[in-house]
Design a protein around this motif. Structure first.
Motif, mmCIF file in Angstrom:
data_model
loop_
_atom_site.group_PDB
_atom_site.id
_atom_site.type_symbol
_atom_site.label_atom_id
_atom_site.label_comp_id
_atom_site.label_asym_id
_atom_site.label_seq_id
_atom_site.Cartn_x
_atom_site.Cartn_y
_atom_site.Cartn_z
ATOM 1 N N PRO A 162 0.797 -1.234 0.000
ATOM 2 C CA PRO A 162 0.000 0.000 0.000
ATOM 3 C C PRO A 162 0.825 1.276 0.000
ATOM 4 C CG PRO A 162 -0.002 -0.994 2.183
ATOM 5 C CD PRO A 162 0.663 -1.981 1.271
ATOM 6 N N GLY A 163 2.111 1.167 0.321
ATOM 7 C CA GLY A 163 2.947 2.360 0.394
ATOM 8 C C GLY A 163 3.409 2.613 1.813
ATOM 9 N N ALA A 164 4.509 3.327 1.938
ATOM 10 C CA ALA A 164 5.068 3.621 3.256
ATOM 11 C C ALA A 164 4.310 4.758 3.922
ATOM 12 C CB ALA A 164 6.543 3.993 3.112
ATOM 13 N N PRO A 165 4.276 4.802 5.253
ATOM 14 C CA PRO A 165 3.645 5.915 5.957
ATOM 15 C C PRO A 165 4.316 7.247 5.596
ATOM 16 C CG PRO A 165 4.044 4.092 7.457
ATOM 17 C CD PRO A 165 4.756 3.752 6.178
ATOM 18 N N PHE A 166 3.517 8.307 5.573
ATOM 19 C CA PHE A 166 4.030 9.632 5.249
ATOM 20 C C PHE A 166 4.953 10.142 6.361
ATOM 21 C CE2 PHE A 166 0.702 9.635 2.166
ATOM 22 C CZ PHE A 166 1.063 10.581 1.202
ATOM 23 N N THR A 167 6.000 10.847 5.964
ATOM 24 C CA THR A 167 6.829 11.537 6.937
ATOM 25 C C THR A 167 6.184 12.880 7.284
ATOM 26 O OG1 THR A 167 8.141 12.740 5.282
ATOM 27 C CG2 THR A 167 8.874 10.514 5.869
ATOM 28 N N ARG A 168 6.695 13.519 8.328
ATOM 29 C CA ARG A 168 6.120 14.800 8.748
ATOM 30 C C ARG A 168 6.244 15.854 7.654
ATOM 31 N NH1 ARG A 168 8.135 19.380 11.031
ATOM 32 N NH2 ARG A 168 10.197 18.473 11.364
ATOM 33 N N HIS A 169 7.398 15.931 7.025
ATOM 34 C CA HIS A 169 7.604 16.943 5.985
ATOM 35 C C HIS A 169 6.706 16.691 4.774
ATOM 36 C CE1 HIS A 169 10.885 18.827 8.088
ATOM 37 N NE2 HIS A 169 11.538 17.678 8.192
ATOM 38 N N GLU A 170 6.545 15.429 4.409
ATOM 39 C CA GLU A 170 5.656 15.103 3.289
ATOM 40 C C GLU A 170 4.221 15.497 3.604
ATOM 41 O OE1 GLU A 170 8.199 11.177 1.745
ATOM 42 O OE2 GLU A 170 6.396 10.946 2.979
ATOM 43 N N LEU A 171 3.779 15.227 4.838
ATOM 44 C CA LEU A 171 2.420 15.585 5.229
ATOM 45 C C LEU A 171 2.214 17.091 5.221
ATOM 46 C CD1 LEU A 171 1.538 13.148 8.150
ATOM 47 C CD2 LEU A 171 0.497 13.254 5.887
ATOM 48 N N ASP A 172 3.195 17.842 5.698
ATOM 49 C CA ASP A 172 3.067 19.299 5.705
ATOM 50 C C ASP A 172 2.878 19.838 4.289
ATOM 51 O OD1 ASP A 172 3.310 19.421 8.437
ATOM 52 O OD2 ASP A 172 5.420 20.013 8.443
ATOM 53 N N GLU A 173 3.684 19.344 3.354
ATOM 54 C CA GLU A 173 3.598 19.812 1.976
ATOM 55 C C GLU A 173 2.271 19.407 1.331
ATOM 56 O OE1 GLU A 173 5.735 21.843 0.374
ATOM 57 O OE2 GLU A 173 6.676 21.984 2.351
ATOM 58 N N LEU A 174 1.846 18.163 1.545
ATOM 59 C CA LEU A 174 0.606 17.682 0.955
ATOM 60 C C LEU A 174 -0.594 18.409 1.546
ATOM 61 C CD1 LEU A 174 -0.802 15.720 -0.954
ATOM 62 C CD2 LEU A 174 -0.794 14.026 0.891
ATOM 63 N N TYR A 175 -0.548 18.664 2.852
ATOM 64 C CA TYR A 175 -1.663 19.355 3.504
ATOM 65 C C TYR A 175 -1.826 20.761 2.928
ATOM 66 C CZ TYR A 175 -4.783 20.928 7.207
ATOM 67 O OH TYR A 175 -5.866 21.411 7.894
ATOM 68 N N ASN A 176 -0.748 21.499 2.827
ATOM 69 C CA ASN A 176 -0.814 22.852 2.292
ATOM 70 C C ASN A 176 -1.325 22.863 0.859
ATOM 71 O OD1 ASN A 176 2.082 24.378 3.966
ATOM 72 N ND2 ASN A 176 0.079 23.786 4.735
#
Length: 304
Positions: A97-111
Motif C-alpha cells: 500500500p505504500g510507506a507511511p508519510f513523513t512529517r515533511h511530506e504531510l506538511d507539503e501535501l496538507y498545504n
C-alpha cells in the motif's frame, strides 16, 4: 479537488482471445473517483503524492484528460498491486500500500490540498489503500479547515479516518455496509441497523450520508429524510469501484450547483454502470444519464 494522498500503481493480467494481456494503470479510491468525475464532464484538480521507483512510473499515468495534476514528491515509494484476472475472477498476487508519510511530506501535501480545495470550492477526501499510510488527524484537520472557509467537503472514508472527519463536520459522507460491519459500527445488515447508522452519521457531523449495499441498492439521508435508492440491475463484470463511482457522481452534480436528489440519482447510476466494466471508475456520460432516469428514490422515514 480530489484529495488522493497515496495512489497505487495497478498491474492486472487479463485473458483475451487465448492471449494474456497486461494492463498498467493508476489506481486507488481517489484516482477512480477523479476518473469518473472527468467521465461525467467535469474537470478535477487531483492532489496526491508519489515517490520512489514505482512513483516514477506512476506519476505520468496520473496526468489523464480532464485532470489538473498537483503532486508532492515523496522520499519513500508509492504503493502498488498485481492482480491476476485470467480466470475471470480477481486474484491478488502481491500488494504494497505504500510507506507511511513523513512529517515533511504531510506538511507539503496538507498545504497543497488546502489551497486547491479552497480554490475549487468542492473537495472529495478519499482514503488510502491501508490506514497506516496516513494518520486520521490529517483528514480531520483538512475537513475542518476546508469547511470553515466555505468549501463543500465530501468524504468517502471508513474507520478512524471517518470518525476524524465527522468530528470536524462535513457536508456529505459515503460509506459501504461492508465497512460498517468490518469496523463494528453495525451488528448486521438489516435495514433498521443501516438506517440507524445513517442517523448516527448525521448526528455525528454529516449533513448528508450515503450508504452503499452492493447490488441491494443504496440508502441515503438528506434534508432530514431517509430514502431507499433503487439501483438499475446490470450484469456484473467487476463489482469493485461501484461505491467510488457513486461518490464521484454525487460530487460532480453538487459541484455544478445541482440538488442533492439529482446528485444521489446520478451517483447511483454511475455506480451501477461501473460494475459492467473492467476498468474501475470508468463509464460514458450518455449511459450514466440514461440510467439516472431509471433510479428510483423512495422515502422511508424521517431522520429524526
Amino acid at each position: 479537488m480530489v484529495f488522493a494522498p497515496a495512489p497505487q500503481l495497478t498491474v492486472t493480467i487479463e485473458q483475451q482471445h487465448n492471449q494474456p494481456e497486461l494492463h498498467v494503470h493508476p489506481g486507488g479510491q481517489g484516482i477512480w473517483q477523479a476518473r469518473m468525475i472527468t467521465s461525467l464532464g467535469a474537470e478535477v484538480t487531483l492532489c496526491t503524492a508519489v515517490g520512489g521507483e514505482v512513483g516514477r512510473v506512476l506519476k505520468p499515468l496520473l496526468d489523464f484528460k480532464g485532470v489538473q495534476l498537483r503532486t508532492v514528491p515523496r522520499e519513500s515509494g508509492s504503493g502498488w498491486y498485481v492482480h491476476d484476472r485470467r480466470n475471470g475472477k480477481r486474484q491478488e498476487l502481491a500488494e504494497q500500500p505504500g510507506a507511511p508519510f513523513t512529517r515533511h511530506e504531510l506538511d507539503e501535501l496538507y498545504n497543497l490540498a488546502l489551497a486547491e480545495g479552497l480554490r475549487a470550492g468542492n473537495a472529495i477526501l478519499s482514503g488510502p489503500a491501508h490506514p497506516s499510510v496516513i494518520r486520521p488527524d490529517v483528514y480531520g484537520r483538512l475537513a475542518h479547515d476546508l469547511k470553515a472557509h466555505g468549501c463543500r467537503v465530501i468524504a468517502d472514508l471508513s474507520g478512524d479516518h471517518l470518525k476524524a472527519v465527522l468530528e470536524a463536520g462535513l457536508h456529505v459522507v459515503k460509506v459501504s455496509h461492508e465497512e460498517l460491519l468490518r469496523d463494528g459500527m453495525i451488528k448486521d445488515a438489516t435495514e433498521k441497523s443501516l438506517t440507524d447508522a445513517l442517523v448516527k452519521l448525521h448526528e455525528d457531523g454529516a449533513e448528508a450520508a450515503l450508504l452503499s449495499r452492493a447490488d441491494a441498492g443504496a440508502l441515503a439521508l438528506f434534508n432530514e429524510q431517509i430514502y431507499k435508492v433503487g439501483i438499475p440491475k446490470l450484469s456484473i463484470a467487476d463489482h469493485r469501484g461501484a461505491g467510488d463511482s457513486m461518490t464521484a457522481g454525487v460530487a460532480a452534480v453538487l459541484a455544478k450547483g445541482g440538488e442533492m436528489t439529482q446528485a444521489v440519482r446520478t451517483g447511483a447510476a454511475a455506480g451501477a454502470l461501473n460494475v459492467t466494466r473492467h476498468g474501475l471508475g470508468t463509464g460514458h456520460l450518455d449511459a450514466v444519464q440514461v440510467l439516472t432516469e431509471r433510479v428510483k428514490i423512495t422515502p422511508l422515514k424521517k431522520a429524526t
